[in-house]
Structure formats: C-alpha cells, structure tokens
Design an enzyme around this catalytic site. Structure first.
Site, PDB file in Angstrom:
ATOM      1  NE  ARG A  23      -3.746  -0.182   2.328  1.00 35.60           N
ATOM      2  CZ  ARG A  23      -3.715  -1.361   3.356  1.00 35.60           C
ATOM      3  NH1 ARG A  23      -3.310  -1.374   4.340  1.00 35.60           N
ATOM      4  NH2 ARG A  23      -4.605  -2.108   2.745  1.00 35.60           N
ATOM      5  CG  ASN A  87      -0.343  -0.824  10.980  1.00 32.92           C
ATOM      6  OD1 ASN A  87      -1.669  -1.720  10.239  1.00 32.92           O
ATOM      7  ND2 ASN A  87      -0.835   0.984  10.460  1.00 32.92           N
ATOM      8  CG  ASP A 103       1.001  -4.230   7.005  1.00 30.33           C
ATOM      9  OD1 ASP A 103       0.646  -5.588   7.724  1.00 30.33           O
ATOM     10  OD2 ASP A 103       0.059  -3.649   7.024  1.00 30.33           O
ATOM     11  CG  ASP A 105       0.395 -10.435   7.160  1.00 30.11           C
ATOM     12  OD1 ASP A 105      -0.308  -8.609   6.481  1.00 30.11           O
ATOM     13  OD2 ASP A 105       0.871 -11.310   7.699  1.00 30.11           O
ATOM     14  CG  ASP A 120      -5.711  -8.897  10.256  1.00 30.42           C
ATOM     15  OD1 ASP A 120      -7.260  -8.665   9.938  1.00 30.42           O
ATOM     16  OD2 ASP A 120      -6.047  -7.355  10.005  1.00 30.42           O
TER      17      ASP A 120
END
Length: 177
Positions: A23, A87, A103, A105, A120
């Site tokens: 992202r 995060n 990242d 998850d 997550d």
C-alpha cells in the site's frame, strides 16, 4: 538521505515480507522527526493498494513511526473520538523515494472507549507459512505486541493524554503557512 523538515510531505510505502508493495500513501505531512521517530499527518490523502485500487482517507490521522519498535500507530480523529490502528511492522527506513516498512499483518485496534482488539491473527498465521517468516521475526513481533499493549494501557507515546491535540494543532499551524 536528507531528513524531511516539518511541513514537508513524504510518501509512505508498506511492503509485505516477500518484498511486494502492499500500500502507498501519497502525501503525508511531516510534523516532527527525531533520531528514532517520525510523526506525520494524513488528511484526505490518496492511498493506492497493491491491486491498483485507489481511495482517499476520510479523516485526519496522525501517524507515528519508530526505528526501534516493530509497530506503527495511526490515530484517526473522528467525530465520536480518536480510534487507533496499530500495525505490527518492521521499523521504518527513509530513503529518497519514501518512508518504508514491512507490514506483518497483525494489528491492534483501539476504540474511543478504550476497547482493544487484536486483528488479523489468521492472516498472520497464513502469511507466516506462505512467506516463511523466520522464527526470530515471529518472536520479535509477539514481544512487540506486548510492548504496544503496555503503551496503550499506560498511556505512553501516541496514546498519551494530549498527544493527538498537540500534533493536530501543529498540523493546522503548518497548513496555514
């Protein structure tokens, strides 16, 4: 690499462990940099997903990145109060192109009423197998979940009283320049 000054803009790039871009946030205003951290703000910032989808952030959000901790924190300023999205991620690095991190998850969401949720976990377990996260990374991430929860419970760093007001006021000052 030159450290950005307050009021300047940087792009943020989130990657996955396998090196794929996850992202991108186009313009984050830098509010403060130090030897180990950067605080910025996104306000109606263009976000591009790895599949090419684009969207714009809806509310102002203060972002906190650190070079030693394996997490970053987004304080979203909403009408019903501040929500935090945390995060679990590698410490950031900054180059000529962007602020970058991996990242991993796992996320912790903190609601305006103080409720916390670990998110997550299934995605983390799946990606841990698929991308072969090393044992030391798994250990570091789980230890940093504990550190992050301690920060939340004790009102430290981005969770401290006044943090959001101070940095949102600074953003408004810099925006009027």
């Amino acid at each position: 690499m030159r450290v950005p000054k307050e009021g300047e803009f940087v792009s943020i790039q989130s990657y996955k462990h396998d090196g794929n871009l996850h992202r991108t946030w186009r313009d984050t205003m830098v509010l403060k940099t130090s030897e180990y951290s950067m605080i910025g703000l996104n306000d109606h910032t263009l976000v591009t997903e790895s599949d090419g989808r684009r969207w714009v952030t809806r509310e102002p959000a203060i972002v906190y990145f650190h070079k030693k901790y394996w997490f970053n924190v987004i304080a979203m300023i909403r009408e019903k109060g501040v929500s935090y999205y945390c995060n679990l991620a590698s410490p950031y690095l900054l180059d000529e192109e962007a602020l970058k991190y991996i990242d991993y998850d796992l996320d912790i969401k903190v609601f305006p009423d103080g409720e916390k949720r670990l998110l997550d976990v299934d995605e983390y377990e799946l990606h841990k197998k698929m991308m072969h996260y090393p044992r030391d990374i798994d250990f570091i991430l789980k230890e940093n979940v504990k550190i992050l929860v301690d920060w939340i419970n004790n009102g430290e760093g981005p969770f401290s009283e006044g943090y959001v007001d101070i940095w949102y006021d600074r953003y408004k000052q810099l925006s009027q320049r």
